[in-house]
Design a protein around this motif. Sequence first.
Motif, PDB file in Angstrom:
ATOM      1  N   THR A 143      29.954  46.068  50.459  1.00 10.08           N
ATOM      2  CA  THR A 143      30.058  45.246  49.335  1.00 10.08           C
ATOM      3  C   THR A 143      29.415  44.072  49.029  1.00 10.08           C
ATOM      4  O   THR A 143      29.270  43.321  50.011  1.00 10.08           O
ATOM      5  N   ASP A 150      34.246  44.028  56.105  1.00 10.64           N
ATOM      6  CA  ASP A 150      33.554  44.512  54.878  1.00 10.64           C
ATOM      7  C   ASP A 150      34.629  45.901  54.815  1.00 10.64           C
ATOM      8  O   ASP A 150      34.007  46.893  55.510  1.00 10.64           O
ATOM      9  N   VAL A 163      37.536  42.891  49.797  1.00 16.61           N
ATOM     10  CA  VAL A 163      37.735  43.806  49.051  1.00 16.61           C
ATOM     11  C   VAL A 163      37.221  43.249  47.590  1.00 16.61           C
ATOM     12  O   VAL A 163      36.881  42.234  47.411  1.00 16.61           O
ATOM     13  N   ASP A 164      36.798  44.349  46.526  1.00 16.27           N
ATOM     14  CA  ASP A 164      36.228  44.062  45.123  1.00 16.27           C
ATOM     15  C   ASP A 164      37.163  43.243  44.553  1.00 16.27           C
ATOM     16  O   ASP A 164      36.757  42.245  43.874  1.00 16.27           O
ATOM     17  N   SER A 204      35.679  39.082  43.940  1.00 17.01           N
ATOM     18  CA  SER A 204      35.922  39.512  45.336  1.00 17.01           C
ATOM     19  C   SER A 204      37.037  38.561  46.007  1.00 17.01           C
ATOM     20  O   SER A 204      37.370  37.477  45.528  1.00 17.01           O
ATOM     21  N   TRP A 244      37.029  34.854  47.572  1.00 12.81           N
ATOM     22  CA  TRP A 244      35.925  34.725  48.346  1.00 12.81           C
ATOM     23  C   TRP A 244      35.149  33.576  48.880  1.00 12.81           C
ATOM     24  O   TRP A 244      34.959  32.751  48.054  1.00 12.81           O
ATOM     25  N   ALA A 277      35.192  48.129  52.681  1.00 12.92           N
ATOM     26  CA  ALA A 277      34.380  49.364  52.082  1.00 12.92           C
ATOM     27  C   ALA A 277      33.186  50.087  53.216  1.00 12.92           C
ATOM     28  O   ALA A 277      33.336  51.279  53.564  1.00 12.92           O
ATOM     29  N   ARG A 278      32.690  49.444  53.860  1.00  8.00           N
ATOM     30  CA  ARG A 278      31.856  49.787  54.782  1.00  8.00           C
ATOM     31  C   ARG A 278      32.665  50.439  55.967  1.00  8.00           C
ATOM     32  O   ARG A 278      32.205  51.391  56.492  1.00  8.00           O
ATOM     33  N   LEU A 314      37.921  49.166  45.727  1.00  7.23           N
ATOM     34  CA  LEU A 314      36.461  48.993  46.309  1.00  7.23           C
ATOM     35  C   LEU A 314      35.655  50.255  45.792  1.00  7.23           C
ATOM     36  O   LEU A 314      36.118  51.274  45.473  1.00  7.23           O
ATOM     37  N   HIS A 315      34.749  49.692  45.136  1.00 10.36           N
ATOM     38  CA  HIS A 315      33.566  50.457  44.647  1.00 10.36           C
ATOM     39  C   HIS A 315      34.343  51.431  43.492  1.00 10.36           C
ATOM     40  O   HIS A 315      34.206  52.659  43.481  1.00 10.36           O
ATOM     41  N   PRO A 374      29.754  40.769  47.515  1.00 13.24           N
ATOM     42  CA  PRO A 374      30.708  39.859  47.152  1.00 13.24           C
ATOM     43  C   PRO A 374      30.370  39.138  45.731  1.00 13.24           C
ATOM     44  O   PRO A 374      29.188  38.631  45.625  1.00 13.24           O
TER      45      PRO A 374
END
Length: 157
Positions: free
Chosen positions: A78, A68, A100-101, A84, A40, A70-71, A22-23, A80
């Motif tokens: 994120t 999400d 997730v990424d 993803s 995704w 990350a959020r 994630l990021h 997408p």
Amino acid sequence: MTEPKSLIGVGADALEIIAFRLHGQEFCVTTTIIREIRGWSPSTPVPHAPPDVLGVMNLRGSVIPIIDLARKLGMAATAPNERSAIVVADVHGMVLGLLVDQVSDILTVRGDQIQPVPEIATSFDRGISDGIITYEDSMVCFLNLARMFPPGDSFAA
């Protein structure tokens, strides 16, 4: 120095985890709660849903919320793309999808590789993590989805 955190039933025994990014940061969860990993695909928005809920999707006849992650963790949303993934998890009997990424790997680690989360800031909720896993040359934050999504939380309207 603090002793390594002992998880119930883990000790120095092997533990299977699924690692994801994630990021640019590595996170993981135990594989025992994971149902599947999907590529995704857009979700259907739900009016008045919490900001971390992207919407819902149909998973073989069941409507599940897509979060999400990350959020949810306080990071930027994120964006997408083709790398993803949606990690489908069963938390307290509720199936939900976690954006997730990318999924990195499925790993087997020893319980004694899990170190406590250092006291770094008062704003970090240490309850969402079971610790930090040191693996080869990286460090992976071991998330506890059961505490991130308490029983009775409603994710969608």
